[in-house]
Scaffold this motif. Structure first.
Motif, PDB file in Angstrom:
ATOM      1  N   LYS A 148      -5.030  27.839  -1.649  1.00  0.00           N
ATOM      2  CA  LYS A 148      -3.878  28.478  -2.276  1.00  0.00           C
ATOM      3  C   LYS A 148      -3.762  29.949  -1.917  1.00  0.00           C
ATOM      4  N   SER A 149      -4.898  30.576  -1.596  1.00  0.00           N
ATOM      5  CA  SER A 149      -4.865  31.992  -1.218  1.00  0.00           C
ATOM      6  C   SER A 149      -4.320  32.188   0.188  1.00  0.00           C
ATOM      7  N   GLY A 150      -4.173  31.095   0.920  1.00  0.00           N
ATOM      8  CA  GLY A 150      -3.629  31.172   2.270  1.00  0.00           C
ATOM      9  C   GLY A 150      -4.674  31.456   3.327  1.00  0.00           C
ATOM     10  N   GLY A 151      -5.923  31.565   2.920  1.00  0.00           N
ATOM     11  CA  GLY A 151      -6.985  31.839   3.876  1.00  0.00           C
ATOM     12  C   GLY A 151      -7.498  30.567   4.520  1.00  0.00           C
ATOM     13  N   ASP A 152      -8.307  30.762   5.549  1.00  0.00           N
ATOM     14  CA  ASP A 152      -8.955  29.621   6.189  1.00  0.00           C
ATOM     15  C   ASP A 152     -10.048  29.101   5.266  1.00  0.00           C
ATOM     16  N   VAL A 153     -10.193  27.794   5.209  1.00  0.00           N
ATOM     17  CA  VAL A 153     -11.246  27.203   4.397  1.00  0.00           C
ATOM     18  C   VAL A 153     -12.528  27.242   5.223  1.00  0.00           C
ATOM     19  N   THR A 154     -13.410  28.141   4.831  1.00  0.00           N
ATOM     20  CA  THR A 154     -14.704  28.290   5.488  1.00  0.00           C
ATOM     21  C   THR A 154     -15.792  28.218   4.438  1.00  0.00           C
ATOM     22  N   ILE A 155     -17.010  28.022   4.893  1.00  0.00           N
ATOM     23  CA  ILE A 155     -18.139  28.013   3.967  1.00  0.00           C
ATOM     24  C   ILE A 155     -18.208  29.356   3.243  1.00  0.00           C
ATOM     25  N   ALA A 156     -18.044  30.441   4.000  1.00  0.00           N
ATOM     26  CA  ALA A 156     -18.116  31.780   3.406  1.00  0.00           C
ATOM     27  C   ALA A 156     -17.041  31.960   2.337  1.00  0.00           C
ATOM     28  N   GLY A 157     -15.827  31.492   2.612  1.00  0.00           N
ATOM     29  CA  GLY A 157     -14.744  31.607   1.639  1.00  0.00           C
ATOM     30  C   GLY A 157     -15.013  30.813   0.377  1.00  0.00           C
ATOM     31  N   VAL A 158     -15.559  29.622   0.534  1.00  0.00           N
ATOM     32  CA  VAL A 158     -15.874  28.771  -0.620  1.00  0.00           C
ATOM     33  C   VAL A 158     -17.021  29.393  -1.427  1.00  0.00           C
ATOM     34  N   VAL A 159     -18.018  29.956  -0.738  1.00  0.00           N
ATOM     35  CA  VAL A 159     -19.138  30.602  -1.433  1.00  0.00           C
ATOM     36  C   VAL A 159     -18.640  31.792  -2.243  1.00  0.00           C
ATOM     37  N   ILE A 160     -17.784  32.602  -1.647  1.00  0.00           N
ATOM     38  CA  ILE A 160     -17.223  33.754  -2.360  1.00  0.00           C
ATOM     39  C   ILE A 160     -16.452  33.292  -3.592  1.00  0.00           C
ATOM     40  N   GLN A 161     -15.671  32.244  -3.439  1.00  0.00           N
ATOM     41  CA  GLN A 161     -14.892  31.718  -4.563  1.00  0.00           C
ATOM     42  C   GLN A 161     -15.803  31.185  -5.660  1.00  0.00           C
ATOM     43  N   LEU A 162     -16.853  30.467  -5.286  1.00  0.00           N
ATOM     44  CA  LEU A 162     -17.792  29.947  -6.289  1.00  0.00           C
ATOM     45  C   LEU A 162     -18.498  31.083  -7.026  1.00  0.00           C
ATOM     46  N   LYS A 163     -18.860  32.138  -6.299  1.00  0.00           N
ATOM     47  CA  LYS A 163     -19.486  33.295  -6.952  1.00  0.00           C
ATOM     48  C   LYS A 163     -18.522  33.945  -7.932  1.00  0.00           C
ATOM     49  N   SER A 164     -17.267  34.034  -7.536  1.00  0.00           N
ATOM     50  CA  SER A 164     -16.241  34.602  -8.410  1.00  0.00           C
ATOM     51  C   SER A 164     -16.058  33.739  -9.657  1.00  0.00           C
ATOM     52  N   MET A 165     -16.056  32.436  -9.456  1.00  0.00           N
ATOM     53  CA  MET A 165     -15.907  31.523 -10.582  1.00  0.00           C
ATOM     54  C   MET A 165     -17.094  31.633 -11.536  1.00  0.00           C
ATOM     55  N   ALA A 166     -18.303  31.778 -10.987  1.00  0.00           N
ATOM     56  CA  ALA A 166     -19.500  31.918 -11.821  1.00  0.00           C
ATOM     57  C   ALA A 166     -19.453  33.219 -12.609  1.00  0.00           C
ATOM     58  N   ALA A 167     -19.004  34.290 -11.958  1.00  0.00           N
ATOM     59  CA  ALA A 167     -18.959  35.599 -12.625  1.00  0.00           C
ATOM     60  C   ALA A 167     -17.930  35.625 -13.747  1.00  0.00           C
ATOM     61  N   SER A 168     -16.841  34.898 -13.564  1.00  0.00           N
ATOM     62  CA  SER A 168     -15.777  34.928 -14.569  1.00  0.00           C
ATOM     63  C   SER A 168     -15.849  33.777 -15.580  1.00  0.00           C
ATOM     64  N   ALA A 169     -16.864  32.929 -15.457  1.00  0.00           N
ATOM     65  CA  ALA A 169     -16.992  31.784 -16.369  1.00  0.00           C
ATOM     66  C   ALA A 169     -17.274  32.258 -17.790  1.00  0.00           C
ATOM     67  N   LYS A 170     -16.517  31.719 -18.727  1.00  0.00           N
ATOM     68  CA  LYS A 170     -16.701  32.071 -20.140  1.00  0.00           C
ATOM     69  C   LYS A 170     -17.708  31.159 -20.811  1.00  0.00           C
ATOM     70  N   ASN A 171     -18.056  30.083 -20.140  1.00  0.00           N
ATOM     71  CA  ASN A 171     -18.947  29.078 -20.680  1.00  0.00           C
ATOM     72  C   ASN A 171     -20.233  29.072 -19.845  1.00  0.00           C
ATOM     73  N   ASP A 172     -21.392  29.107 -20.489  1.00  0.00           N
ATOM     74  CA  ASP A 172     -22.666  29.107 -19.771  1.00  0.00           C
ATOM     75  C   ASP A 172     -22.882  27.830 -18.961  1.00  0.00           C
ATOM     76  N   VAL A 173     -22.373  26.716 -19.448  1.00  0.00           N
ATOM     77  CA  VAL A 173     -22.510  25.448 -18.727  1.00  0.00           C
ATOM     78  C   VAL A 173     -21.778  25.534 -17.393  1.00  0.00           C
ATOM     79  N   ILE A 174     -20.568  26.069 -17.417  1.00  0.00           N
ATOM     80  CA  ILE A 174     -19.779  26.206 -16.189  1.00  0.00           C
ATOM     81  C   ILE A 174     -20.449  27.202 -15.251  1.00  0.00           C
ATOM     82  N   LYS A 175     -20.952  28.297 -15.796  1.00  0.00           N
ATOM     83  CA  LYS A 175     -21.616  29.306 -14.973  1.00  0.00           C
ATOM     84  C   LYS A 175     -22.821  28.695 -14.258  1.00  0.00           C
TER      85      LYS A 175
END
Length: 97
Positions: free
Chosen positions: A23-50
């Motif tokens: 959706k961000s329009g970027g290429d789907v790469t391992i690095a891009g997915v890792v960055i997104q997962l790190k972002s999701m972990a940092a912004s997770a409000k639930n410890d289970v999701i983190k």
């Protein structure tokens, strides 16, 4: 094969990360997915999701590491002889010297 809830959550989070990269329009790469997962972990409000994001990151990193270790390369020398190498050296285990 039965999959437990933890595995299903990991797969769901990985899918979410890939969709966010798409959706961000970027290429789907391992690095891009890792960055997104790190972002999701940092912004997770639930410890289970983190923790699930962190587990998924670990699985992605483990897969990348094992894939890199099994890459092979073919090289031709000056006599046009083909040599097969992996990350560990020649596939046949022979040493040149």
């Amino acid at each position: 094969m039965q999959r437990n809830d933890e595995e299903k959550l990991n797969d769901s989070l990985l899918g979410e990360a890939v969709l966010a990269v798409l959706k961000s329009g970027g290429d789907v790469t391992i690095a891009g997915v890792v960055i997104q997962l790190k972002s999701m972990a940092a912004s997770a409000k639930n410890d289970v999701i983190k923790r699930a994001c962190e587990r998924t990151l670990g699985e992605v990193n483990q897969t990348v590491t094992s894939t890199q270790a099994t890459r092979s390369y073919n090289v031709r020398d000056t006599n046009n002889v083909l040599h097969h190498f992996t990350a560990e050296g020649q596939q046949d285990g022979k040493k040149n010297h």
